[in-house]
Design an enzyme around this catalytic site. Structure first.
Site, PDB file in Angstrom:
ATOM      1  N   ARG A  51       1.267   1.690  -3.585  1.00  0.00           N
ATOM      2  CA  ARG A  51       0.022   2.192  -4.192  1.00  0.00           C
ATOM      3  C   ARG A  51      -0.117   3.698  -3.934  1.00  0.00           C
ATOM      4  O   ARG A  51      -0.532   4.455  -4.789  1.00  0.00           O
ATOM      5  CB  ARG A  51      -1.216   1.487  -3.615  1.00  0.00           C
ATOM      6  CG  ARG A  51      -1.297  -0.018  -3.759  1.00  0.00           C
ATOM      7  CD  ARG A  51      -1.686  -0.445  -5.171  1.00  0.00           C
ATOM      8  NE  ARG A  51      -0.636  -0.176  -6.135  1.00  0.00           N
ATOM      9  CZ  ARG A  51       0.486  -0.878  -6.257  1.00  0.00           C
ATOM     10  NH1 ARG A  51       0.721  -1.897  -5.487  1.00  0.00           N
ATOM     11  NH2 ARG A  51       1.393  -0.553  -7.166  1.00  0.00           N
TER      12      ARG A  51
ATOM     13  N   HIS B 159     -14.460   1.475  -0.168  1.00  0.00           N
ATOM     14  CA  HIS B 159     -13.367   0.577   0.218  1.00  0.00           C
ATOM     15  C   HIS B 159     -12.180   1.291   0.855  1.00  0.00           C
ATOM     16  O   HIS B 159     -11.070   0.776   0.841  1.00  0.00           O
ATOM     17  CB  HIS B 159     -12.911  -0.234  -1.012  1.00  0.00           C
ATOM     18  CG  HIS B 159     -13.973  -1.163  -1.538  1.00  0.00           C
ATOM     19  ND1 HIS B 159     -13.995  -1.654  -2.813  1.00  0.00           N
ATOM     20  CD2 HIS B 159     -15.072  -1.697  -0.915  1.00  0.00           C
ATOM     21  CE1 HIS B 159     -15.053  -2.446  -2.967  1.00  0.00           C
ATOM     22  NE2 HIS B 159     -15.724  -2.474  -1.842  1.00  0.00           N
TER      23      HIS B 159
ATOM     24  N   THR C 205     -16.321  -0.681 -13.641  1.00  0.00           N
ATOM     25  CA  THR C 205     -16.233  -1.688 -12.572  1.00  0.00           C
ATOM     26  C   THR C 205     -16.725  -3.026 -13.093  1.00  0.00           C
ATOM     27  O   THR C 205     -17.716  -3.089 -13.828  1.00  0.00           O
ATOM     28  CB  THR C 205     -17.009  -1.282 -11.298  1.00  0.00           C
ATOM     29  OG1 THR C 205     -17.095  -2.429 -10.432  1.00  0.00           O
ATOM     30  CG2 THR C 205     -18.403  -0.761 -11.576  1.00  0.00           C
TER      31      THR C 205
ATOM     32  N   TYR D 156       0.826  -1.219   0.000  1.00  0.00           N
ATOM     33  CA  TYR D 156       0.000   0.000   0.000  1.00  0.00           C
ATOM     34  C   TYR D 156       0.857   1.265   0.000  1.00  0.00           C
ATOM     35  O   TYR D 156       0.426   2.297  -0.512  1.00  0.00           O
ATOM     36  CB  TYR D 156      -1.025  -0.036   1.140  1.00  0.00           C
ATOM     37  CG  TYR D 156      -2.165  -0.960   0.777  1.00  0.00           C
ATOM     38  CD1 TYR D 156      -3.183  -0.527  -0.076  1.00  0.00           C
ATOM     39  CD2 TYR D 156      -2.182  -2.276   1.206  1.00  0.00           C
ATOM     40  CE1 TYR D 156      -4.204  -1.389  -0.464  1.00  0.00           C
ATOM     41  CE2 TYR D 156      -3.204  -3.146   0.823  1.00  0.00           C
ATOM     42  CZ  TYR D 156      -4.203  -2.695  -0.018  1.00  0.00           C
ATOM     43  OH  TYR D 156      -5.212  -3.545  -0.414  1.00  0.00           O
TER      44      TYR D 156
HETATM   45  N1  APR Z   1     -12.123   2.568 -19.379  1.00  0.00           N
HETATM   46  C1  APR Z   1     -13.279   2.010 -18.904  1.00  0.00           C
HETATM   47  N2  APR Z   1     -13.331   0.846 -18.293  1.00  0.00           N
HETATM   48  C2  APR Z   1     -12.173   0.165 -18.136  1.00  0.00           C
HETATM   49  C3  APR Z   1     -10.931   0.672 -18.603  1.00  0.00           C
HETATM   50  C4  APR Z   1     -10.948   1.938 -19.254  1.00  0.00           C
HETATM   51  N3  APR Z   1      -9.840   2.510 -19.732  1.00  0.00           N
HETATM   52  N4  APR Z   1      -9.967  -0.226 -18.288  1.00  0.00           N
HETATM   53  C5  APR Z   1     -10.580  -1.232 -17.655  1.00  0.00           C
HETATM   54  N5  APR Z   1     -11.904  -1.014 -17.561  1.00  0.00           N
HETATM   55  C6  APR Z   1     -12.937  -1.836 -16.921  1.00  0.00           C
HETATM   56  C7  APR Z   1     -12.767  -3.331 -17.042  1.00  0.00           C
HETATM   57  O1  APR Z   1     -13.353  -3.800 -18.256  1.00  0.00           O
HETATM   58  C8  APR Z   1     -13.497  -3.846 -15.812  1.00  0.00           C
HETATM   59  O2  APR Z   1     -14.888  -4.015 -16.062  1.00  0.00           O
HETATM   60  O3  APR Z   1     -12.882  -1.569 -15.539  1.00  0.00           O
HETATM   61  C9  APR Z   1     -13.317  -2.697 -14.796  1.00  0.00           C
HETATM   62  C10 APR Z   1     -12.278  -2.972 -13.726  1.00  0.00           C
HETATM   63  O4  APR Z   1     -12.701  -4.055 -12.939  1.00  0.00           O
HETATM   64  P1  APR Z   1     -11.895  -4.492 -11.632  1.00  0.00           P
HETATM   65  O5  APR Z   1     -10.459  -4.555 -11.964  1.00  0.00           O
HETATM   66  O6  APR Z   1     -12.545  -5.715 -11.114  1.00  0.00           O
HETATM   67  O7  APR Z   1     -12.093  -3.267 -10.619  1.00  0.00           O
HETATM   68  P2  APR Z   1     -13.305  -2.954  -9.646  1.00  0.00           P
HETATM   69  O8  APR Z   1     -14.590  -3.391 -10.236  1.00  0.00           O
HETATM   70  O9  APR Z   1     -13.171  -1.534  -9.251  1.00  0.00           O
HETATM   71  O10 APR Z   1     -12.964  -3.875  -8.404  1.00  0.00           O
HETATM   72  C11 APR Z   1     -13.794  -3.848  -7.287  1.00  0.00           C
HETATM   73  O11 APR Z   1     -12.331  -5.251  -6.028  1.00  0.00           O
HETATM   74  O12 APR Z   1     -10.119  -5.771  -5.527  1.00  0.00           O
HETATM   75  C12 APR Z   1     -11.271  -5.175  -5.062  1.00  0.00           C
HETATM   76  O13 APR Z   1     -11.531  -3.546  -3.425  1.00  0.00           O
HETATM   77  C13 APR Z   1     -11.064  -3.730  -4.729  1.00  0.00           C
HETATM   78  O14 APR Z   1     -12.480  -1.838  -5.154  1.00  0.00           O
HETATM   79  C14 APR Z   1     -11.950  -3.014  -5.724  1.00  0.00           C
HETATM   80  C15 APR Z   1     -13.023  -4.036  -6.016  1.00  0.00           C
END
Ligand code: APR
Length: 231
Positions: free
Chosen positions: A57, A105, A171, A54
Site C-alpha cells: 500500500r 485511521h 465514503t 501495507y
Molecule cells: N469518485 C467519488 N466517489 C467514489 C469514486 C470516485 N471516483 N469511486 C468510488 N467512490 C465512492 C464509492 O461509491 C463509495 O461510496 O467512494 C466510496 C468508497 O467507500 P469505501 O470503499 O467503503 O471506503 P471508505 O468509506 O473510505 O471506507 C471506510 O473502511 O476499510 C476501512 O479503514 C478503512 O478508512 C476505511 C474505512
C-alpha cells in the site's frame, strides 16, 4: 473571518489517483480479504502478511498523485477555513496543499511500536519483520485496524460541531465510529455529499447530493459554495 468548511473524506476521493477503494470490489481489497490484513486479529495471526500488505500500500501511495478533487479542497483554503477529517491513510490531501488534515485511521507513512501507540516514526519504504522500536517491540504500520480504538474520534467529533458548511466526499459511511461523525454536525447548516454512487440513506437535513466522480463533483461544489460566500 472565513466560513468554516468541515470535510469528511473516504477512499472515493483518492480513486481517481489510482488508489483502490475498499468496498467497490466485493470486500476484496487488491485481492486480499480485509479480515486477513486489516484487523488486530490478522496482525496476531500472520503479522508478516499484514506487514507485506501495507508495504505494498505504501508503494502504491508513493506512486499516486493528488487529483483535481484534492486540489480543489486545498484551493478552497483561500476562501474558507477548511478542516479535513479523512478516513484515508494516504497523504494526498497534504500533497495537494491542504494544511488542516486529521487522519482518523492512521497514516501509511508512519509506523509505531506494536506495544506503545505513542512511539511513532516516519517511514517511506518497507517495514521488515524484526525491525524494532526503541522499546524493543516490533514496528508495525501506524494504521487503525478493525477491532482497535479510533483515538482521533473525539477531536474529529469536536471539529464536526464547529462546521458552518459540511461536505462529505467518497465514503460509503458504513464503518463506525467514523460514519457516526455526521451526527455531530449542526443540523441546520448546509451540507453537501459527492459520491459516484450516493450511499447515504439516512436523510441529513439541508443536504445537496451530487452523484458524480470526486473531481467533477468537487467542481460543482466549488461553484455552489462560492456563490453562497458572495451573497
Ligand atoms: N469518485 C467519488 N466517489 C467514489 C469514486 C470516485 N471516483 N469511486 C468510488 N467512490 C465512492 C464509492 O461509491 C463509495 O461510496 O467512494 C466510496 C468508497 O467507500 P469505501 O470503499 O467503503 O471506503 P471508505 O468509506 O473510505 O471506507 C471506510 O473502511 O476499510 C476501512 O479503514 C478503512 O478508512 C476505511 C474505512
Amino acid at each position: 473571518m472565513k466560513n468554516k468548511l468541515v470535510v469528511l473524506t473516504g477512499a472515493g476521493i483518492s480513486a481517481e489517483s489510482g488508489l483502490k477503494t475498499f468496498r467497490d470490489s466485493d470486500g476484496l481489497w487488491e485481492g486480499f480479504d480485509i479480515n486477513e490484513v486489516a484487523t488486530a486479529t490478522a496482525w496476531k495471526k500472520n503479522p508478516a502478511l499484514v506487514q507485506e500488505f501495507y508495504n505494498m500500500r505504501r508503494q502504491n501511495v508513493k506512486e499516486a498523485k493528488p487529483n483535481e478533487a484534492h486540489k480543489i479542497l486545498a484551493e478552497l483554503e483561500q476562501d474558507f477555513d477548511v478542516q479535513i477529517v479523512t478516513q484515508n491513510i494516504d497523504d494526498l490531501h497534504e500533497r495537494a496543499g491542504s494544511t488542516k488534515v486529521l487522519h482518523l485511521h492512521g497514516e501509511i507513512f508512519k509506523m509505531r511500536s506494536e506495544k506503545n501507540e505513542d512511539l511513532i516514526y516516519p517511514i517511506h519504504d518497507d517495514i521488515q519483520m524484526g525491525d524494532k522500536a526503541e522499546d524493543g517491540a516490533q514496528l508495525r504500520p501506524q494504521i487503525v485496524w478493525f477491532e482497535e480504538p479510533v483515538y482521533m474520534i473525539e477531536p474529529a467529533a469536536n471539529l464536526m460541531r464547529t462546521a458552518e458548511i459540511f461536505l462529505i466526499v467518497g465514503t460509503s459511511l458504513v464503518v463506525y465510529p467514523a460514519a457516526g461523525l455526521v451526527n455531530y454536525v449542526p443540523w441546520k447548516i448546509e451540507k453537501f455529499i459527492v459520491d459516484k454512487k450516493i450511499p447515504y440513506s439516512t436523510p441529513l437535513y439541508n443536504l445537496t447530493a451530487i452523484e458524480k466522480g470526486a473531481s467533477e463533483g468537487m467542481r460543482e461544489v466549488r461553484e455552489l459554495i462560492k456563490m453562497k460566500n458572495e451573497k
